[in-house]
Design a protein around this motif. Structure first.
Motif: not given
Length: 336
Positions: A5, A15, A35, A38-39, A42, A47-49, A55-56, A59
């Motif tokens: 990522v 993103p 996904r 990645m969630s 986050e 990661l940030d959304h 997408g992400r 951070t």
């Protein structure tokens, strides 16, 4: 997954979605599985959304984990190392121009802002003091500091000094002062030179001008290059972002403090590249930027070479360039 990522975001500045990762890296995973991963990243703060349907993106914690644990630092090619060596070797006798070219090269090769901070003269050891008569009743003091640094000061002097007498006094001053740091000279010069038998007035001039001769220049230690390169980065397309960056660049005191604080905080990591990401700098003015620096040594003094850019930068490539160039700038005391 975090490494992929971050790498993809660095390349695209947008993103990162699950399908783009599958397509880019040929992952043997379904977009749904990606996904979910990645969630999870986050939720852990990596990661940030930024938008509901987007997408992400990494951070600061994601970048820090990437830099410390996941990043691979590429080797410069033999052609790149040779190019750097040739470009810098041509300027080795001119410290200011050497540092100026180093910052230009870093800016050019990274598309970021290259910065070079010359060592503090106060920590340098005086190799030789020369006094050169100029026209118009002026004298130029030339302080040669171990490692190739030179400081020149021109002062008014209304006395016609014979060259032989001048050379004698300067020789005695060198016997008393050479081998000391400028800080030591500044603190003890009165006791060291006041008993010199001198009819030229040079010793009195040294005593009167000591605050200027043996002190750190108030400015001029910071050199930078590549402003036009960094302004091409996607992060600096809005006028407010450009204005803020230019304000940072023009604030020499701020940038010098940031670079020196980084070295001081990591004094034990001699020779290692140092990376500050976003708010780690603890300075509001640069909390959206990253700084990558490496110390270099000129004689007994330490300077700083590096880059400033958005947190989205190719950290591996930047570290390789900064570290290699800092190594090329090193001038050990014993070889000075």
């Amino acid at each position: 997954m975090l490494r992929l990522v971050v790498q993809h975001f660095i390349e695209t500045a947008g993103p990162v979605g699950s399908r783009s990762l599958v397509k880019k890296y040929g992952l043997d995973l379904s977009p749904a599985s990606i996904r979910n991963t990645m969630s999870d990243l986050e939720a852990m703060g990596y990661l940030d959304h930024p938008y509901t349907s987007a997408g992400r993106m990494p951070t600061e914690l994601g970048y820090r984990t990437f830099v410390d644990e996941l990043m691979e630092t590429p080797e410069l090619s033999p052609a790149e190392r040779q190019m750097l060596k040739v470009r810098l070797a041509q300027l080795v006798s001119d410290t200011d121009e050497l540092l100026r070219e180093s910052s230009r090269l870093l800016g050019q090769l990274t598309d970021l802002l290259g910065v070079a901070l010359s060592p503090r003269l106060s920590t340098g050891v005086l190799e030789r003091l020369d006094v050169v008569p100029l026209t118009g009743e002026r004298l130029m003091f030339v302080l040669s500091v171990r490692g190739g640094m030179v400081k020149t000061i021109v002062v008014e002097f209304e006395s016609d000094v014979q060259r032989s007498a001048l050379e004698r006094v300067v020789s005695i001053l060198n016997e008393r002062l050479a081998g000391l740091t400028l800080r030591e000279i500044r603190e003890t010069h009165k006791e060291r030179v006041r008993d010199i038998d001198d009819r030229t007035g040079i010793v009195r001039l040294v005593l009167d001008k000591s605050a200027v001769l043996f002190s750190e220049p108030p400015e001029g230690r910071l050199l930078h290059g590549g402003t036009q390169n960094i302004l091409r980065q996607p992060e600096f397309q809005e006028p407010d972002d450009v204005r803020h960056l230019l304000e940072v660049i023009e604030d020499e005191h701020l940038v010098v403090r940031l670079l020196e604080d980084m070295l001081e905080a990591h004094a034990q990591d001699v020779g290692q590249p140092l990376i500050s990401i976003g708010s780690e700098s603890r300075s509001e003015e640069v909390d959206q930027y990253s700084i990558v620096v490496s110390p270099y040594r000129m004689g007994d003094s330490v300077g700083t070479l590096g880059v400033i850019g958005p947190t989205r930068m190719n950290y591996g490539r930047v570290v390789a360039l900064v570290q290699n160039m800092a190594t090329m700038l090193n001038r050990p005391a014993e070889a000075a």
